[in-house]
Design a protein around this motif. Sequence first.
Motif, PDB file in Angstrom:
ATOM      1  N   LEU A   1      86.343 -29.968  62.968  1.00 18.62           N
ATOM      2  CA  LEU A   1      86.062 -30.874  64.092  1.00 18.62           C
ATOM      3  C   LEU A   1      87.387 -31.162  64.815  1.00 18.62           C
ATOM      4  N   ALA A   2      87.282 -31.710  66.029  1.00 16.03           N
ATOM      5  CA  ALA A   2      88.489 -31.972  66.819  1.00 16.03           C
ATOM      6  C   ALA A   2      89.420 -32.933  66.083  1.00 16.03           C
ATOM      7  N   GLN A   3      90.682 -32.567  65.960  1.00 22.84           N
ATOM      8  CA  GLN A   3      91.636 -33.375  65.197  1.00 22.84           C
ATOM      9  C   GLN A   3      91.896 -34.735  65.853  1.00 22.84           C
ATOM     10  N   ALA A   4      91.720 -34.788  67.175  1.00 25.71           N
ATOM     11  CA  ALA A   4      91.988 -36.058  67.872  1.00 25.71           C
ATOM     12  C   ALA A   4      90.973 -37.129  67.480  1.00 25.71           C
ATOM     13  N   SER A   5      89.837 -36.716  66.924  1.00 30.22           N
ATOM     14  CA  SER A   5      88.807 -37.714  66.585  1.00 30.22           C
ATOM     15  C   SER A   5      89.034 -38.331  65.193  1.00 30.22           C
ATOM     16  N   LEU A   6      89.958 -37.753  64.423  1.00 32.00           N
ATOM     17  CA  LEU A   6      90.173 -38.270  63.054  1.00 32.00           C
ATOM     18  C   LEU A   6      90.711 -39.698  63.102  1.00 32.00           C
TER      19      LEU A   6
END
Length: 753
Positions: free
Chosen positions: A58-63
């Motif tokens: 998944l997109a790392q920015a959402s972690l």
Amino acid sequence: MLTTLRRIVLAFTQEPELNKALGNMVADVKQALKTDCCSIYLADYQQQHFLLMASDGLAQASLGHTSIGFSEGLVGLVGQREEPINIANAQFHPRFKHAPEVKEEDLNAFMGTPIIHQRKVLGIISVQQRQSRQFNENEEAFLVTLAAQLAVVIANIESKEILSRSKHQQNRQFIQGVPASPGLAIGNLYVSYPKAQLSGISLRKSDNKEQQLSLFYGAVRQTRDDLMNMSERMQGAIPEDTLDIFEMYRHMLESASLGEEITEKIAQGWSAESALKLVIEQYVVQFEAVDDAYIRERATDIKDLGNRVLYHLQQETSSRVHFPEQMILVAEEVTVSLLAEYQDKSLKAIVSLQGSTSSHAVILARALGFPAIVAVGNIPLSLFSDKQAVIDGYSGEIYLSPDEAILNEYCHLVKEEQELQQIVAQVVNLPAVTQDGRSIELLLNAGLSTEFNESMKNGAVGIGLYRTEIPFMERNCFPSEQEQICWYKTVLESFQRQPVVMRTLDIGGDKALSYFPIKEDNPFLGWRGIRVTLDHPEIFLVQVRAMLAANIGQGNLEIMLPMVSSLNEVDDAIRLINQAYYEISNETTQTVAKPKIGIMIEVPSVIFQLKELAEKVDFFSVGSNDLTQYLLAVDRNNARVSVLYDTYHPAVLRALNHIAEQAQLSLIELSLCGELASDPGGALLLMAMGYDKLSMSSHNIPKIKWVIRNVSYEQSQQILTQCLMYNTSDEVHNYLNDQLELLGLGGFVRAGK
Ligand code: PEP
Ligand code: MG
């Protein structure tokens, strides 16, 4: 598969930084399952959502940002259902929730499984794949097993987070354990680490690398010397090729790589113990994963070697230890021997991560009058190191590094508690009589501490239970008859003309003799108490002979048999007691008194043979600690089921009431010597049932006397009638607590007056 799982879990436990550990783990799982995405969400109960913590796919920015409400989306559904969900095309599922920022548009298959620890959902681990397909059984089994194994580790992290929050935010955060011994303490935590088991070591950093290096080199030197000595001692005794094992160990120690890897870890800032653990465990996993049986066996060797080095490391470190003032002892499992080790070190309270409310260590803590909290959970021991703490033994709350407000509040409560103790002390020399004239005998439970002095009587009118196994446990071989005569004489003489009930050896269960080890899978259901002594008449006869000899000229001895489960055992024991009696009578010209003989009622089978048993013995004494354990099938020492261990369970109360009724019908003397007698509510109920002898530790006698003197027998009977009608322990507890408050006795069951 199993090896991959173990490798992933080990790598997870060994990485101290949470985000890194989670990140590595999802990458490993994605690779192991050859899928396109693996993610982990952790539950935040305050916010009522799952927070996306790590993902490979998944997109790392959402972690750390994307969250899914407990009742939202597929992740929420896994949490609500508390079971794995496996969907070939997630995007079409009615619960699918689109979160554009995670960029999962091309991921179709979804499988999620909850991470559950002690009935609580801690998080969700999910895998996703582009291809629309159902994940197969093996993949599902892998994820479920992984989640189960991670649960314990994540539960640790959860507590770790709680601890760090409580430290930084200075708010009212506390760790919840199970209250085991009442009272309050403000003091300094001292952690007793398990000895020489790498698995028990919690990872720690150190800021003194030189010191850690020299500790490590010293331990290696000593281990090498040990191996040399062992090998020399064994020469000629074992075959040459077996001796090679010592050579191999020495070689492993000297091997540049092992030592070098450990020193490298120390150079990275790890303590010597942690560095050793990290390297050895890594090797063990690698060796265990190899197909070749010979190499797999080497995993055991390397573990053993690691534990040997650890032993020397711990010897070194423990000789440098300074015990804090107002010490609160914390250990993985506080045992009787651990307590005995620290008893004289200004001990104020104990905290046991494992253990249960009726372990013998807790009984000892109660006898000594300091608070205890058990079953705190799988929190790394190192988090308790060198901190100030407040211990509330009534509620089970532990405040680490408390702020000023909490300290002030508890200082005030401690003061109130001291005042209460002073008030209660006024009744020490008065009789235990209810307001309407019913008299109760309060007796002493003795033997838990080696010391015995006049002040410990605290108004007791005799000894209701002398646990003879405790002095046996404090030695390193069986005591001689003469030595036992001296012990028993001191006890009998200190209660001239008052009854002293001595229980024959009750070893087994959690009471082990170092010199007579009993190894069993189910020790509480195994070789324990009278089962051991009937199998070893030479031990039983010596003990009974010593008791009878010590009683010459005294005449106040009564003998009690523990763990009786059938009539044959009573017959056999009485036969041996008679034999000892005739032997002693023949050896002396003085009169040998015939003692009363009684049995403990603690195994449920005897509840249905009370009438027959009453014809054979002189008295019954109920051991409510074991009776609860055996009636409810809850190991009294197992932290995992400690909430199920409850002496106020309706079944236990009804059994106790039935025993009292039967004893009255058979006109046999009845007492109770379990911990229930020293609980204010318990004492009231027992008195109402007809138990007119209650035996307890010295510290509790004034408190219970105060309770008895402040109620009427009639009031206690009304309370009992109501309690016997409840269907659950909670109802009983709530009702009893309310009644104690109404009677002005609430200060005995909660903090404050
Ligand atoms: C009991 O079981 O209640 C009892 C008094 O014996 P112990 O706690 O020593 O097993
Ligand atoms: Mg018992």
